[in-house]
Design an enzyme around this catalytic site. Structure first.
Site, PDB file in Angstrom:
ATOM      1  N   LEU A  30      89.604 116.775  52.418  1.00 21.26           N
ATOM      2  CA  LEU A  30      88.170 116.671  52.111  1.00 21.26           C
ATOM      3  C   LEU A  30      87.429 115.817  53.127  1.00 21.26           C
ATOM      4  CD1 LEU A  30      88.483 116.031  48.265  1.00 21.26           C
ATOM      5  CD2 LEU A  30      87.705 118.144  49.356  1.00 21.26           C
ATOM      6  N   GLY A  31      88.132 114.890  53.757  1.00 23.90           N
ATOM      7  CA  GLY A  31      87.504 114.010  54.731  1.00 23.90           C
ATOM      8  C   GLY A  31      88.548 113.216  55.487  1.00 23.90           C
ATOM      9  N   GLY A  43      89.217 109.676  58.242  1.00 22.15           N
ATOM     10  CA  GLY A  43      88.663 108.396  58.644  1.00 22.15           C
ATOM     11  C   GLY A  43      89.495 107.732  59.708  1.00 22.15           C
ATOM     12  N   THR A  67      77.312  98.803  57.373  1.00 21.67           N
ATOM     13  CA  THR A  67      76.741  99.785  58.293  1.00 21.67           C
ATOM     14  C   THR A  67      75.487  99.181  58.915  1.00 21.67           C
ATOM     15  OG1 THR A  67      77.593 101.614  56.973  1.00 21.67           O
ATOM     16  CG2 THR A  67      75.771 102.119  58.459  1.00 21.67           C
ATOM     17  N   ASN A  86      77.876 107.176  51.044  1.00 18.49           N
ATOM     18  CA  ASN A  86      78.809 106.685  50.024  1.00 18.49           C
ATOM     19  C   ASN A  86      78.350 106.990  48.608  1.00 18.49           C
ATOM     20  OD1 ASN A  86      80.557 105.715  51.933  1.00 18.49           O
ATOM     21  ND2 ASN A  86      79.830 103.610  51.838  1.00 18.49           N
ATOM     22  N   ARG A 139      92.988 109.770  55.369  1.00 11.72           N
ATOM     23  CA  ARG A 139      92.207 110.945  54.983  1.00 11.72           C
ATOM     24  C   ARG A 139      92.227 111.094  53.471  1.00 11.72           C
ATOM     25  NH1 ARG A 139      93.696 115.945  57.727  1.00 11.72           N
ATOM     26  NH2 ARG A 139      93.830 114.611  59.560  1.00 11.72           N
ATOM     27  N   VAL A 140      91.345 111.940  52.976  1.00  5.19           N
ATOM     28  CA  VAL A 140      91.278 112.208  51.538  1.00  5.19           C
ATOM     29  C   VAL A 140      91.625 113.675  51.305  1.00  5.19           C
ATOM     30  CG1 VAL A 140      89.800 112.229  49.498  1.00  5.19           C
ATOM     31  CG2 VAL A 140      89.524 110.435  51.207  1.00  5.19           C
ATOM     32  N   ASP A 156      83.896 104.720  48.025  1.00  8.47           N
ATOM     33  CA  ASP A 156      84.284 103.886  49.158  1.00  8.47           C
ATOM     34  C   ASP A 156      84.059 102.409  48.893  1.00  8.47           C
ATOM     35  OD1 ASP A 156      85.066 102.821  51.518  1.00  8.47           O
ATOM     36  OD2 ASP A 156      83.946 104.199  52.781  1.00  8.47           O
ATOM     37  N   LYS A 211      74.839 103.187  51.090  1.00 13.90           N
ATOM     38  CA  LYS A 211      74.185 104.128  52.003  1.00 13.90           C
ATOM     39  C   LYS A 211      74.398 105.527  51.438  1.00 13.90           C
ATOM     40  CE  LYS A 211      78.293 104.279  54.994  1.00 13.90           C
ATOM     41  NZ  LYS A 211      78.792 104.124  56.365  1.00 13.90           N
ATOM     42  N   ASP A 259      78.309  98.091  51.082  1.00  9.94           N
ATOM     43  CA  ASP A 259      78.279  99.277  51.948  1.00  9.94           C
ATOM     44  C   ASP A 259      77.443 100.395  51.339  1.00  9.94           C
ATOM     45  OD1 ASP A 259      78.805 100.528  54.333  1.00  9.94           O
ATOM     46  OD2 ASP A 259      80.740 101.335  53.718  1.00  9.94           O
TER      47      ASP A 259
END
Length: 478
Positions: free
Chosen positions: A173-174, A176, A325, A295, A180-181, A308, A292, A290
């Site tokens: 799914l993602g 980093g 960020t 997230n 990863r997820v 996150d 934003k 964090d």
């Protein structure tokens, strides 16, 4: 360019990665439409402004259950770089009408502090607590607020609760910086979850051991309708695993970029859900750090889930860690001063501004250094289309003067909730998801629909390998 150790999530112009994962609903259908549609929801009194009305046809309450016997997943975002591209609505282009925020900052605008941050201790333990908290729950206007406090949460056992054999891995799914997820399906209850996999060697190399352990601890303590849920964790010789909800609707960031900017009632809806989540976290002395759009995940009914927790930390008073960020950092963080929970309220102001304007107030060509300079100058220009009540709230959140920042005053979070911009919000109903969302993601609920997530190359290294575990002792809670 300064060396900013923990600022690993820089928003860059061309970045498209996102390392978070959502929550898994149980059966039922999802809403239609991929854009905000101008229809009014009868059951929502949140959108009372005549100029813009938005739809909701979602059934509320998405129950997430842990994988039977051995599996339940909760999705959290892994560190990634996200888009800071500011696509403004055509009406707004070049129309910024300035109103400089008189931010009489208590922070010295010294870029020297950014390039050579003060050394408060070892590279891994930069958080310390001193002084007394300025957050109070004093006499504020009475609100019919949900009584969901952290100390009411029963202790949940999550350590070593599951193993790799409990799940069938579906897709990524993602990705980093150090993991990863994955979308997975429990072999026990057949439901879908998200498993965040972190490579121990990379976590250690990037000096993220403390933050990774903090993330697990904070998630284990939290249970809230607008926060991602951690069902369990385990580790093998190479990796750490965190089982979380799978949230099908993708991230708010994607919806915001598609929409360019949100109408006032829509931004208010999302901001109100975030406010309830921050109120809950702060009641447990947790700073999120964090906030934003990247997230914030949308469940299949369109409600938010904050994901996150890599920078979340229990801080009863103050801390010093430079993390977050760039666009969302409060001036006291940028200038390497001690800070408290009020940095989350500053970030809420930046989030509301970005939702209403389509860009962040201090963004400057994507250069972190220029962004920091702008933050320390504290001058905010408000587009003319931002509602006066919203502008008033923003001026009281995006202020460097901690004696004036809402959320940091005697009334605490109640000062934010009782502001005129939130006047129509029925907080008790919202906390129960009894108000329809303005946008329902076009996904099929409960079947592992990951169509709103980008495709990524799959992991080539097999999980669950044996061998020596040189880093296992650094993660005792997994």
């Amino acid at each position: 360019m300064p060396t900013l150790g923990f600022l690993k999530k820089k928003r860059t112009k061309d970045s498209s990665g996102s390392d978070f994962t959502p929550t898994s609903p149980v059966s039922n259908t999802a809403g239609l439409g991929s854009a905000l549609s101008p229809q009014l929801s009868k059951s929502s009194n949140l959108f009372a402004e005549p100029e813009t009305t938005f739809t909701n046809d979602s059934a509320q309450s998405s129950a997430t259950s842990p994988p039977a016997s051995s599996g339940g997943t909760k999705a959290v975002a892994a560190p990634t770089s996200n888009n800071n591209n500011t696509s403004m609505n055509a009406q707004a282009t070049g129309q910024l009408q300035g109103q400089d925020a008189n931010a009489k900052t208590q922070n010295v605008p010294s870029i020297h502090n950014l390039i050579h941050p003060p050394n408060y201790g070892s590279s891994q333990h930069t958080d310390s607590g001193y002084g007394s908290s300025t957050d109070g729950n004093g006499s504020a206007p009475a609100l019919n607020l949900p009584q969901q406090r952290g100390n009411a949460n029963p202790s949940r056992e999550t350590k070593g609760k599951y193993t790799l054999t409990d799940f069938q891995i579906s897709r990524t799914l993602g990705t980093g910086s150090f993991g990863r997820v994955h979308l997975v399906q429990s072999k026990h209850n057949q439901r879908y979850y998200a498993v965040k996999v972190l490579k121990k060697a990379q976590v250690v190399k990037m000096k993220q051991v403390e933050h990774t352990n903090d993330e697990r601890r904070m998630l284990q303590r939290c249970r809230h309708p607008f926060l991602i849920t951690l069902w369990g964790t385990w580790q093998d010789s190479k990796n750490l695993y965190m089982v979380m909800d799978f949230i099908e609707g993708g991230e708010l960031f994607s919806l915001l970029r598609k929409s360019q900017r949100f109408p006032n009632p829509v931004a208010k809806f999302y901001a109100a859900e975030v406010t309830l989540a921050l109120d809950y976290l702060h009641s447990m002395n947790i700073i999120y750090r964090d906030l934003k759009p990247e997230n914030l995940l949308l469940d299949r009914h369109g409600h938010l889930k904050i994901t996150d927790f890599g920078f979340a930390k229990e801080v009863p008073d103050i801390t010093w860690t430079l993390c977050g960020t760039p666009d969302y950092l409060a001036p006291e963080v940028v200038s390497s001063k001690g800070y408290n929970k009020s940095v989350d309220w500053w970030s809420l102001g930046i989030l509301i501004f970005e939702m209403l304007a389509g860009f962040t107030p201090f963004w400057d060509s994507g250069s972190p250094l220029k962004i920091y300079e702008n933050i320390l100058k504290g001058r905010v220009k408000y587009p003319p289309y931002i509602h006066p009540d919203a502008q008033d709230l923003l001026s009281k959140l995006i202020t460097a003067d901690l004696t004036k920042r809402l959320g940091n005053l005697h009334g605490g979070s109640r000062d934010v909730m009782t502001h005129a911009w939130f006047a129509e919000v029925t907080w008790e109903r919202l906390s129960k998801k009894d108000i329809d969302a303005p946008y329902v993601p076009p996904v099929r609920g409960g079947v592992g629909d990951a169509s709103l997530f980008d495709k990524y190359p799959e992991e080539t290294e097999a999980y669950g390998q044996g061998g020596s575990d040189e880093h296992g002792k650094l993660f005792p809670d997994f």
